[in-house]
Every structure is written in C-alpha cells, then in structure tokens.
Design a protein around this motif. Structure first.
Motif, PDB file in Angstrom:
ATOM      1  N   PRO A  33       0.811  -1.231   0.000  1.00  0.00           N
ATOM      2  CA  PRO A  33       0.000   0.000   0.000  1.00  0.00           C
ATOM      3  C   PRO A  33       0.845   1.282   0.000  1.00  0.00           C
ATOM      4  O   PRO A  33       0.459   2.276  -0.598  1.00  0.00           O
ATOM      5  N   GLN A  34       2.006   1.250   0.688  1.00  0.00           N
ATOM      6  CA  GLN A  34       2.833   2.458   0.777  1.00  0.00           C
ATOM      7  C   GLN A  34       4.298   2.145   0.518  1.00  0.00           C
ATOM      8  O   GLN A  34       4.760   1.037   0.798  1.00  0.00           O
ATOM      9  N   ARG A  36       8.444   4.090   0.609  1.00  0.00           N
ATOM     10  CA  ARG A  36       9.268   5.249   0.971  1.00  0.00           C
ATOM     11  C   ARG A  36      10.064   5.633  -0.271  1.00  0.00           C
ATOM     12  O   ARG A  36      10.827   4.834  -0.789  1.00  0.00           O
ATOM     13  N   VAL A  46       7.248   9.057   2.725  1.00  0.00           N
ATOM     14  CA  VAL A  46       6.393   7.882   2.519  1.00  0.00           C
ATOM     15  C   VAL A  46       5.202   8.307   1.670  1.00  0.00           C
ATOM     16  O   VAL A  46       4.530   9.296   1.967  1.00  0.00           O
ATOM     17  N   TYR A  47       4.955   7.555   0.593  1.00  0.00           N
ATOM     18  CA  TYR A  47       3.882   7.869  -0.343  1.00  0.00           C
ATOM     19  C   TYR A  47       2.975   6.669  -0.543  1.00  0.00           C
ATOM     20  O   TYR A  47       3.413   5.519  -0.392  1.00  0.00           O
ATOM     21  N   ASN A  48       1.762   6.929  -0.951  1.00  0.00           N
ATOM     22  CA  ASN A  48       0.847   5.884  -1.383  1.00  0.00           C
ATOM     23  C   ASN A  48       1.444   5.305  -2.672  1.00  0.00           C
ATOM     24  O   ASN A  48       1.913   6.049  -3.526  1.00  0.00           O
ATOM     25  N   THR A  49       1.443   3.990  -2.831  1.00  0.00           N
ATOM     26  CA  THR A  49       2.082   3.355  -3.991  1.00  0.00           C
ATOM     27  C   THR A  49       1.516   3.880  -5.309  1.00  0.00           C
ATOM     28  O   THR A  49       2.268   4.117  -6.257  1.00  0.00           O
ATOM     29  N   GLN A  50       0.197   4.098  -5.356  1.00  0.00           N
ATOM     30  CA  GLN A  50      -0.417   4.610  -6.596  1.00  0.00           C
ATOM     31  C   GLN A  50       0.119   5.997  -6.946  1.00  0.00           C
ATOM     32  O   GLN A  50       0.384   6.302  -8.110  1.00  0.00           O
ATOM     33  N   ASP A  51       0.292   6.842  -5.914  1.00  0.00           N
ATOM     34  CA  ASP A  51       0.830   8.191  -6.145  1.00  0.00           C
ATOM     35  C   ASP A  51       2.273   8.112  -6.648  1.00  0.00           C
ATOM     36  O   ASP A  51       2.666   8.833  -7.567  1.00  0.00           O
ATOM     37  N   PRO A  72       8.089   0.980   5.389  1.00  0.00           N
ATOM     38  CA  PRO A  72       7.660   0.419   4.098  1.00  0.00           C
ATOM     39  C   PRO A  72       8.858   0.244   3.145  1.00  0.00           C
ATOM     40  O   PRO A  72       9.894   0.862   3.358  1.00  0.00           O
TER      41      PRO A  72
END
Length: 197
Positions: A33-34, A36, A46-51, A72
């Motif tokens: 889900p996330q 780095r 840390v970012y949302n994987t989609q972003d 992550p």
C-alpha cells in the motif's frame, strides 16, 4: 505399450510472466500500500504506492523497489535499465579491485643447498608482496622420510627468512610423503605500501 507423443506445452503457466524473473520489483509489480521514496528528483518521504507510480509515469521513468525488506519498502524513481547498467558496472569494478589471492607452491628437498634456498626465498618474497599465499613443502623420496626433522628445519628456516613479508598459518605438518607449511602475506605491510604508492 508406448505412450503417444505429448503435445508441446507452449505457455505452460499463464500466470508466469517473464518480468517475475527480474532482480527488483518495478512499477505494477510493487503490491504494497505504501512506499518510501528516495532519490534526486523527488521529495523524500512515505507515499501511497499509486501516487508514487503516477509520479514515475509523469517523469517517464520506472518505480524501482531497491530495499524490499524495509518497512515500508524503499523505492526510487529511475530508468530501470540505466539502474541495472550502473549496478553491473559497480559490481564489475568491485570484482576487479578485489583480486583473489593465489596460493603459490615452492618445493624443497631435505637436502636443499643454500643457493637454491635463497633463490626460492626471493621468489616467495615477491609472491607475498603481491598478496599471494605461499605453500612451501619438502618432498621426501624413498627412505628420506627418515629425515623428517631436516624437512621441518628447512621449513622453519624458510618461515623465519620470510618473517618480514609473511607469517606461517601453522607449524609444518606431514601429509604422506611431503611436509608442508602455508605462509600468508602480512596485510599491514601491504596497506602501508599502498598508502605510500
């Protein structure tokens, strides 16, 4: 009874994709889900994987998972092929720098004369200076095995002669019809020479 020939399997496993053989997970293979994000062209965090994927696509680069064990996982936005090329190049350089030490053999007989002894000792010195180990052994032929003390003396004298360049890994030991001793190079000496040169 013979079995009928098997039809060719072709695509055996439809879920098996070539990209699964990659060394690192990239883009849509990253299923957490996330992540780095680190690197030059992004704000570390840390970012949302989609972003993160969207950011990579905007820059026309790949999202590459470089540290999957982290929590992550750590990812970088880079050109994956360029990343692999750089990694291979680094590994090649490291391999070239870490020259493997060889074991050079020097053979004596229980009655080796002084001239021969000096000649062999000079060779061993140069081997040790190059960072190689020297395996010195005394070969006994026939009844010469009765003079194993002589063989031991030759090896101990040899180790003493090379004490400036190397140190024995153990005392001389008898193996069959030969008595051997391994002398390893002194690393401190090598490092000093490297700093001067």
């Amino acid at each position: 009874m013979a079995f009928p020939p098997r039809p060719p399997r072709g695509n055996f496993n439809p879920r098996f994709r070539k990209e699964q053989q990659q060394e690192h997970r990239t883009n849509h293979m990253i299923r957490v889900p996330q992540v780095r994000l680190v690197g030059d062209n992004v704000e570390v965090g840390v970012y949302n994987t989609q972003d993160a994927l969207r950011m990579a696509q905007e820059q026309q680069l790949d999202l590459v998972e470089i540290s999957p064990q982290a929590d992550p996982p750590v990812c970088k936005i880079i050109d994956y092929n360029k990343f692999l090329y750089e990694k291979k190049k680094k590994e090649k350089e490291m391999k070239a720098n870490s020259k493997t030490a060889e074991v050079k053999e020097i053979r004596f007989t229980p009655g080796t004369d002084d001239h021969d002894f000096d000649f062999k000792a000079r060779h061993a010195e140069s081997f040790l200076k190059e960072g190689n180990k020297v395996k010195a052994y005394v070969q006994f032929k026939g009844r010469a095995i009765m003079f194993k003390e002589r063989g031991e003396l030759v090896l101990l004298k040899f180790a003493e002669r090379l004490s400036e360049f190397g140190q024995p890994e153990g005392l001389p030991k008898l193996e069959g019809k030969r008595m051997l001793m391994i002398i390893a190079p002194k690393t401190a000496k090598k490092k000093k020479e490297g700093q001067q040169g």
